[in-house]
Design an enzyme around this catalytic site. Structure first.
Site, short mmCIF file in Angstrom:
data_model
loop_
_atom_site.label_atom_id
_atom_site.label_comp_id
_atom_site.label_asym_id
_atom_site.label_seq_id
_atom_site.Cartn_x
_atom_site.Cartn_y
_atom_site.Cartn_z
N GLU A 184 -9.05 -5.41 -4.55
CA GLU A 184 -8.37 -4.38 -3.78
C GLU A 184 -9.32 -3.46 -3.02
O GLU A 184 -9.00 -2.99 -1.94
CB GLU A 184 -7.47 -3.54 -4.70
CG GLU A 184 -6.21 -4.23 -5.16
CD GLU A 184 -5.10 -4.20 -4.13
OE1 GLU A 184 -5.37 -3.78 -2.99
OE2 GLU A 184 -3.97 -4.59 -4.47
N HIS A 190 -7.61 -5.89 -0.16
CA HIS A 190 -6.43 -5.09 0.14
C HIS A 190 -5.91 -5.46 1.52
O HIS A 190 -6.67 -5.55 2.49
CB HIS A 190 -6.79 -3.61 0.11
CG HIS A 190 -5.63 -2.68 0.27
ND1 HIS A 190 -4.69 -2.50 -0.71
CD2 HIS A 190 -5.25 -1.89 1.31
CE1 HIS A 190 -3.79 -1.63 -0.31
NE2 HIS A 190 -4.10 -1.24 0.93
N SER A 195 0.85 -1.19 0.00
CA SER A 195 0.00 0.00 0.00
C SER A 195 0.89 1.25 0.00
O SER A 195 1.72 1.38 -0.89
CB SER A 195 -0.97 -0.04 1.18
OG SER A 195 -2.02 0.88 1.02
#
Length: 518
Positions: free
Chosen positions: A319, A415, A191
């Site tokens: 995601e 995610h 990230s």
């Protein structure tokens, strides 16, 4: 600086001499572990908003048994904003043994958190499993939010990235004493950590400090100086000061995150100025300032800036699913929300129509998640691989498609799911919610496979599948079973193939004069 006087070290209290002084760690599960090692001076007082300064030395032996305090950070997701002490710039080392002759590969982890949150002491970042595979693993803290990324008059840009460079310089100068090879350093992050890795690949100051890079779920958000300065003006106005070093230095570090959170909560009010970042919303990102970060990572890699650095890059399939849950829209996305997302994020003037045409069977919610995931993480990660090979380098591509079994599978391959699988901490922190407690043998096996790929890449540059190219577009799909096949998100790839992920601009409207003068 004076610390505890040395006594003869024992097997359970390993000691390492660094450039600044002697450190004493502990032993855990057969590994030597050193925590809370300062790699730069505390960035407070006259050093506030400055580039990091080398840490001063100490006499005697410094205990390295506890994590350093986290940097001041956002409380948007319920993360504690309490910081005890101002020694934020510390790192931690796990090693099979502090033997200077060992020459083990080194893996340096950069935590994520939207450039606003992050703490190397989180249990999911414990590196015992990775180091147990035969690597020296380093995790670190860096300045976040306004302290680390706001564009402040009189301060260098991207101070958080400069902190990461300082940590890598510390690794270069000291890691041999911990058993690591300073010529085999891999940076890895997820990230905002993945975005930091991408930025480091483009930064002249980081050149030569690492030799391989793993970028997980790279965000495509990099700011122009104009956009970053406008956002900083809003932060300062929230605090009643000017966006300068002197103005913001009058505000204690503990108070700054609240101003960032306040702007974070109402970014929709700034939509006509700040554009796409108000949709997610994203008030912090690296700034393409022309100096610390000369150009975007995609341009830098395409120009050959990192052709000698091996790159492993990828993303998860779903995601955006986690953010839908956080935003309270999972399972109830409306047509209007999907239309807004498509018109704001899809590439090109006709992007919304092209998305609906390309995915004719998709529901409103599926389209909403697709365009959000493609814009923020999936296509930036794919394009980083493409830029690397365009610049003459080598890249390996992956996608995590294994759905998280927690919450009845509602989050899919969301995610952040890759983080516990990479570190092997399947029951730590928030991980148990995703993986299930206890973790299944399937999850354990997949984690071992991913850890093996990451450590193999750090060791010799080959994660175990063929490199990505513009013809076959092969990718490793991590699932049960895992397979190597053509990159599966071909429809999205074609929709985004001409997009360049430029530095995000400030939209041409009136300046923030009312805010700056109130």
């Amino acid at each position: 600086m004076a610390v505890t006087a040395s006594s003869k070290p024992s097997e359970s209290e390993p000691e390492v001499r660094t450039a600044a002084g002697v450190l004493r760690g502990g032993r855990e599960a057969g590994l030597a572990v050193f925590r809370g090692i300062p790699f730069a001076e505390p960035p407070v007082g006259p050093l506030r908003f400055a580039a990091p300064r080398p840490v001063r030395g100490w006499d005697g032996v410094r205990p390295a048994l506890t994590y350093g305090p986290p940097p001041p950070q956002s409380g948007v997701l319920g993360v504690s904003q309490d910081t005890v002490g101002d020694d934020w710039l510390t790192l931690n080392v796990w090693t099979p043994g502090p033997d200077p002759a060992a020459g083990l590969p080194v893996m340096v982890w950069i935590p994520g958190g939207g450039y606003a949150m992050g703490d190397s002491s989180l249990p999911e970042y414990d590196a015992g499993h990775l180091a147990g595979s035969g690597a020296v693993v380093v995790t670190l803290n860096y300045r976040l939010g306004i302290e680390g990324f706001a564009q402040i008059d009189g301060a260098p840009a991207n101070r958080g990235l400069l902190d990461q460079v300082a940590a890598l310089q510390w690794v270069r100068d000291n890691i041999r004493g911990f058993g690591g090879d300073p010529d085999r350093v891999t940076v890895f992050g997820q990230s905002a950590g993945g975005g930091s890795v991408a930025a480091l690949l483009a930064m002249p100051r980081a050149a030569g400090l690492f030799h391989r890079a793993v970028a997980q779920s790279v965000p495509g958000t990099f700011f122009s100086p104009e956009l970053a300065a406008d956002i900083a003006a809003a932060f300062a106005a929230e605090l009643g000061v000017r966006p300068t070093v002197s103005g913001l230095s009058a505000v204690t570090p503990a108070r700054l995150p609240a101003a960032g959170d306040a702007i974070f909560a109402k970014t929709v009010q700034w939509r006509e100025r700040w554009g796409q970042i108000t949709h997610r919303p994203i008030p912090f990102a690296p700034v393409v300032d022309g100096d610390v970060l000369p150009v975007t990572p995609w341009q830098a890699l395409a120009d050959g800036a990192a052709r000698d650095v091996g790159l492993l890059v990828g993303h998860t399939r779903d995601e955006h699913r986690l953010f839908s849950l956080i935003d309270g829209v999972l399972g109830q996305v409306t047509h209007e929300q999907t239309e807004t997302a498509l018109h704001m994020l899809a590439p090109g003037p006709d992007g919304a129509r092209r998305y609906r045409q390309a995915f004719p069977a998709a529901t409103e919610e599926e389209l909403y998640e697709l365009v959000n995931a493609d814009w923020l993480f999936r296509m930036p990660s794919l394009h980083l691989a493409g830029a690397q090979i365009a610049g003459g380098g080598r890249a390996h591509l992956y996608e995590l498609t294994w759905p998280a079994p927690g919450l009845d599978g509602a989050l899919g391959a969301c995610h952040g799911l890759d983080v516990p699988l990479v570190f092997g901490n399947l029951s730590s922190g928030q991980t148990a919610t995703l993986i299930g407690d206890p973790p299944s043998p399937v999850a354990e096996e997949l984690s071992a496979r991913i850890r093996g790929a990451w450590t193999a890449f750090a060791s010799h540059g080959d994660p175990g599948w063929p490199p990505y190219d513009a013809v076959h577009r092969l990718a490793q799909l991590f699932d049960t079973p895992s397979t190597v096949t053509a990159y599966p998100e071909e429809t999205s790839r074609l929709l985004w193939q001409d997009h360049t992920f430029p530095a995000l601009p400030l939209l041409p409207l009136l300046p923030l004069l009312p805010l700056l003068t109130r």
